[in-house]
Enzyme design. Structure first.
Site, mmCIF file in Angstrom:
data_model
loop_
_atom_site.group_PDB
_atom_site.id
_atom_site.type_symbol
_atom_site.label_atom_id
_atom_site.label_comp_id
_atom_site.label_asym_id
_atom_site.label_seq_id
_atom_site.Cartn_x
_atom_site.Cartn_y
_atom_site.Cartn_z
ATOM 1 C CB CYS A 1 129.708 47.064 21.140
ATOM 2 S SG CYS A 1 130.840 46.568 19.746
ATOM 3 C CG HIS A 2 127.109 46.881 24.217
ATOM 4 N ND1 HIS A 2 128.108 46.282 24.193
ATOM 5 C CD2 HIS A 2 125.857 45.733 23.860
ATOM 6 C CE1 HIS A 2 128.316 44.893 23.905
ATOM 7 N NE2 HIS A 2 126.701 44.810 23.825
ATOM 8 N N GLY A 3 126.930 51.570 23.098
ATOM 9 C CA GLY A 3 126.823 53.039 23.291
ATOM 10 C C GLY A 3 127.353 53.534 24.414
#
Lengths: 234, 316, 62
Positions: free
Chosen positions: A198-200
């Site tokens: 999702c956001h690394g």
């Protein structure tokens, strides 16, 4: 005789306070009656012997000794009743409190048993436990080494690998990214552990946050090894 | 004129009534009550308040007469089950757990082909009729729908001890379709849910006969006088040696019916044994408490109760 | 009666000691009563309970 004295007293009060407040006269009258009543020495005492307890049927002996025994017996009965009453009282309280504890069907679902013999080395298995993804990872020797040889001061959420595992080759994690709750992908990311798409966020082989927005390490649930190949989580 | 209409009201009771007749009776009774002059009711003093009551009484008599005739016709072939001497019938009698265990086998091998038991899980058997390991093995015989896999396809998984007994059909429609349109009832609470309870279940299971003269039994149905109406959609299921008991008990029809009924009684009332055991404890201790309370009340009141007020006349 | 008086004077005369006696008596009574009533239950229903037949099946597990 009684009535006559009352009348006489009233007359006397009236003459004394001639024209005074009637209430005051009445108060005086009551007081006068009680004083005029006198003793009952003219009346015969009725016979109560049919009602008396055996310890008190001799009018010329003190009844206190027998009376004490009688009272002891009565309080023995009361104390016994209170003691017996403790049982339903306790059961009622325990029953009320136990409605707050989880029911049997919830408890039956609360744990999950994992057969470890089915998980080969280097593989991460995703299970569902209490509605959450549960990671069971069979770590290789390199992964264990990588997890152990980390300078804790470089970590965002410093935690030694030993504090996160019970047996080095088995890493048990709740697979929920600590950033916004996505499910990380296993064996991915820069540190070979987990990577959140999702956001690394990058997690290492011990599930610790190394890079990305997540603030904390992946959570470790309560678990224990029943046998060498059987794990119980929860 | 009045006497004629009274006769009409009485005649109503004899005739099997329908709504039309009840209405006739109402009208007749209304006229009888008001002395044949309906105008009087609305204009009379005090009588208007009573006439609706009479109205209702006549209507009720008509309705009762009508329905009772119908229900007698429907119930004509119904047989009530006898009272059997269940070993768990007494105030302090526990269920026979060996019988529950045998009864589960009968349910599993015979009943569960059509009947679900949605409120009983395998874990409920633990400590009642099976050990935990046995219950685990029983649960693993069945497959349940599992989580979807990574590609989103539905999967199945092995049963777990926390699973309820599996439903033999995916839904009620499938169950009806497979059983000539009749839905096999869920058996979790069946013993409490039928009049006659254990006796009824046992009687149904053992009560299959050839239909008597004049009773029409359609294809796929069976005659059972204990079933209300006499014709049941479930054909006879228990035959000699339908199951093989592990404890060597001969599997006669009545033995299997008794065991499965005991099992179903347990399923309806899993708390049965605790209910009786705790009820005994509660009644014993509260009766002691009642005696103590009575004694203590007598003691506290003794002073008041043993007072004596003596009146003397003025001269004595 | 002497025993009764001694008990009365030692335990029942003061409300505090009386209440304590009742509570402790309750603890003792409860232990005795539950074991007595359970043994009664098991005696009445001997052979029918799970504990009477469990040994037939638990051995098979081991």
């Amino acid at each position: 005789m009684y009535v006559r004295s009352l009348v006489r007293t009233l007359q006397r009060c009236r003459s004394l306070t001639a024209g005074g407040v009637p209430a005051a006269a009445f108060r005086g009258a009551t007081a006068a009656v009680t004083t005029t009543r006198g003793a009952h020495t003219d009346l015969p005492v009725p016979d109560f012997s049919a009602y008396r307890n055996s310890y008190a049927d001799k009018p010329n002996e003190a009844s206190s000794r027998g009376e004490l025994g009688k009272r002891a017996a009565a309080y023995m009965v009361l104390g016994g009743g209170l003691a017996a009453g403790m049982v339903p009282t306790k059961d009622a309280i325990v029953g009320l409190l136990s409605t707050m504890s989880p029911s049997a069907d919830v408890l039956a679902m609360a744990t999950i048993e994992v057969d470890l013999s089915a998980i080969p080395e280097g593989k991460n298995v995703v299970l569902k436990w209490q509605g959450k993804p549960l990671f069971v990872r069979h770590r290789t020797a390199e992964e264990i080494d990588a997890a152990k040889n980390v300078d804790l001061s470089t970590l965002r959420d410093p935690q030694a690998d030993d504090a996160r595992v019970q047996r080095d080759q088995w890493m048990i994690l709740i697979g929920v990214c600590t950033h916004l709750g996505c499910v990380p992908i296993a064996n991915a990311g820069e540190y070979g552990g987990y990577f959140c798409p999702c956001h690394g966020s990058h997690y290492d082989t011990s599930g610790r946050i190394r890079k990305g927005p997540a603030p904390l390490n992946l959570a470790v649930p309560k678990y224990k090894f029943e046998t060498d190949t059987s794990l119980v989580v929860g | 004129m009045r006497s004629v209409e009274v006769a009409e009201v009485k005649g109503l009771k004899k005739m099997a009534a329908n709504w039309q007749r009840a209405a006739n009776g109402l009208r007749a009774g209304y006229r009888w009550f008001t002395g044949g002059q309906s105008l009087r009711v609305t204009g009379s003093r005090g009588k208007a308040g009573r006439s609706p009551m009479f109205y209702g009484a006549v209507a009720a008599a008509g309705v009762v007469a009508g329905y009772s005739v119908v229900s007698v016709a429907a119930a004509e072939a119904e047989l009530h089950p006898p009272k059997y001497a269940w070993s768990h019938k007494g105030l302090l009698s526990a269920l026979d757990h060996q019988s529950i265990r045998r009864g589960y086998l009968v349910y599993k091998e015979v009943c569960s082909a059509c009947h679900s038991m949605q409120y009983i899980s395998f874990r409920n058997l633990v400590g009642v009729s099976h050990t935990e390991n046995e219950a685990r093995v029983l649960a693993e015989e069945y497959e349940y729908p599992g989580d979807n896999d990574e590609e989103g396809n539905p999967t199945t998984r092995q049963g777990k001890i926390s699973d309820a007994f599996p439903n033999p059909y995916p839904n009620d429609e499938a169950a009806k379709f497979a059983n000539n349109g009749a839905l096999p009832p869920d058996l979790s609470l069946v013993v409490l849910g039928r009049e006659g309870e254990d006796d009824y279940i046992f009687s149904i299971l053992t009560g299959y006969f050839d239909p008597p003269e004049g009773v029409e039994v359609r294809e796929g149905m069976a005659y059972n006088p204990y079933f209300p109406g006499g014709v049941i959609a479930m054909p006879q299921q228990l035959f000699l040696d339908s199951v093989e008991y592990e404890d060597g008990t001969p599997a006669t029809v009545s033995q299997m019916a008794k065991d499965v009924t005991t099992f179903l009684r347990w399923a309806s009332e899993p708390y049965h044994d605790d209910r009786k055991r705790i009820g005994f404890k509660v009644i014993m201790v509260t009766s002691v408490l009642a005696l103590v309370a009575f004694y203590w009340k007598r003691r506290v009141w003794s002073v008041l109760k043993s007072r004596k007020i003596v009146y003397y006349s003025k001269g004595s | 009666m002497a025993f009764g008086n001694a008990v009365y004077n030692a335990l029942f005369r003061r409300t505090s000691t009386f209440a304590l006696t009742a509570v402790l008596g309750g603890v003792v009574f409860e232990r005795w009563y539950s074991s007595w009533s359970d043994s009664m239950w098991e005696r009445i229903n001997r052979g029918k309970l799970w504990k009477d037949i469990a040994h037939n099946y638990e051995e098979a597990d081991e």
